[in-house]
Design a protein around this motif. Structure first.
Motif, PDB file in Angstrom:
ATOM      1  N   GLN A 185       0.024   6.192 -12.633  1.00 47.56           N
ATOM      2  CA  GLN A 185       0.749   5.083 -13.245  1.00 47.56           C
ATOM      3  C   GLN A 185       1.284   4.120 -12.180  1.00 47.56           C
ATOM      4  OE1 GLN A 185       1.115   4.331 -16.588  1.00 47.56           O
ATOM      5  NE2 GLN A 185       1.916   2.436 -15.692  1.00 47.56           N
ATOM      6  N   LEU A 186       1.767   4.666 -11.073  1.00 50.70           N
ATOM      7  CA  LEU A 186       2.300   3.828 -10.004  1.00 50.70           C
ATOM      8  C   LEU A 186       1.189   3.049  -9.297  1.00 50.70           C
ATOM      9  CD1 LEU A 186       5.041   6.139  -8.450  1.00 50.70           C
ATOM     10  CD2 LEU A 186       5.343   4.174  -9.961  1.00 50.70           C
ATOM     11  N   ILE A 187       0.009   3.660  -9.166  1.00 53.18           N
ATOM     12  CA  ILE A 187      -1.132   2.953  -8.572  1.00 53.18           C
ATOM     13  C   ILE A 187      -1.494   1.753  -9.431  1.00 53.18           C
ATOM     14  CG2 ILE A 187      -3.593   3.096  -8.008  1.00 53.18           C
ATOM     15  CD1 ILE A 187      -3.075   6.105  -7.364  1.00 53.18           C
ATOM     16  N   ASP A 188      -1.572   1.985 -10.745  1.00 54.87           N
ATOM     17  CA  ASP A 188      -1.900   0.885 -11.658  1.00 54.87           C
ATOM     18  C   ASP A 188      -0.830  -0.206 -11.593  1.00 54.87           C
ATOM     19  OD1 ASP A 188      -4.199   2.145 -12.475  1.00 54.87           O
ATOM     20  OD2 ASP A 188      -3.283   3.074 -14.243  1.00 54.87           O
ATOM     21  N   ASP A 189       0.423   0.205 -11.506  1.00 53.73           N
ATOM     22  CA  ASP A 189       1.524  -0.749 -11.429  1.00 53.73           C
ATOM     23  C   ASP A 189       1.434  -1.580 -10.155  1.00 53.73           C
ATOM     24  OD1 ASP A 189       4.185  -1.828 -12.214  1.00 53.73           O
ATOM     25  OD2 ASP A 189       4.831  -0.788 -10.396  1.00 53.73           O
ATOM     26  N   TYR A 190       1.111  -0.915  -9.045  1.00 51.02           N
ATOM     27  CA  TYR A 190       0.990  -1.633  -7.770  1.00 51.02           C
ATOM     28  C   TYR A 190      -0.143  -2.657  -7.843  1.00 51.02           C
ATOM     29  CZ  TYR A 190       0.061  -2.710  -2.918  1.00 51.02           C
ATOM     30  OH  TYR A 190      -0.157  -3.393  -1.758  1.00 51.02           O
TER      31      TYR A 190
END
Length: 211
Positions: free
Chosen positions: A192-197
């Protein structure tokens, strides 16, 4: 700053901006207003001064990269930023390393050995933090993961033997490949954090109009 430190700092700037081969001890002495004898008394020869100056440059670059990601929202974002910094500085760093390898091989070997050890420690610390924060799986083989990161980065920034699709920049390829690597070791939270970044930082793609 004492005289020795001042000389190392000035020599570092001259080697980086003017070129390792072209800067002579005479040039450094003249720039600083000291005698060449003083340089030899303090450093022995150009090779040792060159090592100290390059060691300072690479350590300074490393610390600047670390400082730049001090306010990252999480360790995944910090790793993207650090690796992006490596990409941004690749041209200068590769020029310096190529000159060292060609003209001062013993300094090159010492610099690359020590620099690689520091970088690997930094990356392992970040991977361990990612595991502790629940962003990476705890089955990571650190040596393999770091080697893959190194190989990927050097394929784009150093060897340039990766054939990119038409219209794709090195930066876009780098972000995409690193993102895929992180996905392979990420937990659901990490994904989720990768997608957010990527939504916040990945270069915008041009819109393609239908014909």
């Amino acid at each position: 700053m004492d005289q020795k430190e001042r000389i190392i700092e000035q020599a570092m700037q001259m080697f980086v901006t003017q070129g390792i081969k072209s800067v002579r001890m005479d040039d450094i002495a003249q720039q600083l207003g000291v005698s060449k004898r003083t340089l030899y008394e303090l450093f022995g020869d150009k090779e040792w001064l060159l090592y100290l100056a390059m060691d300072r440059y690479f350590e300074k670059t490393r610390l600047e990269r670390s400082a730049s990601c001090a306010h990252a929202r999480n360790v995944l974002e910090a790793m993207f930023m650090v690796l992006g910094g490596v990409m941004d500085n690749a041209e200068v760093i590769q020029r310096l390393l190529n000159n060292l390898r060609k003209f001062y091989p013993s300094v090159y070997e010492k610099m690359t050995r020590e620099g690689s050890a520091k970088s690997r420690r930094d990356l392992q610390d970040m991977l361990e933090k990612g595991i502790a924060d629940g962003l990476f799986v705890d089955t990571i083989n650190f040596d393999l993961a770091i080697s893959v990161l190194y190989y990927t980065a050097s394929a784009i920034t150093v060897r340039k033997d990766l054939i990119l699709p038409d219209g794709m920049t090195e930066r876009e390829a780098f972000v995409q490949i690193i993102s895929n690597f992180f996905r392979g070791i990420a937990t659901a939270k990490g994904m989720q954090l990768i997608d957010d970044y990527l939504k916040r930082y990945e270069p915008a793609k041009p819109e393609h109009k239908l014909r």
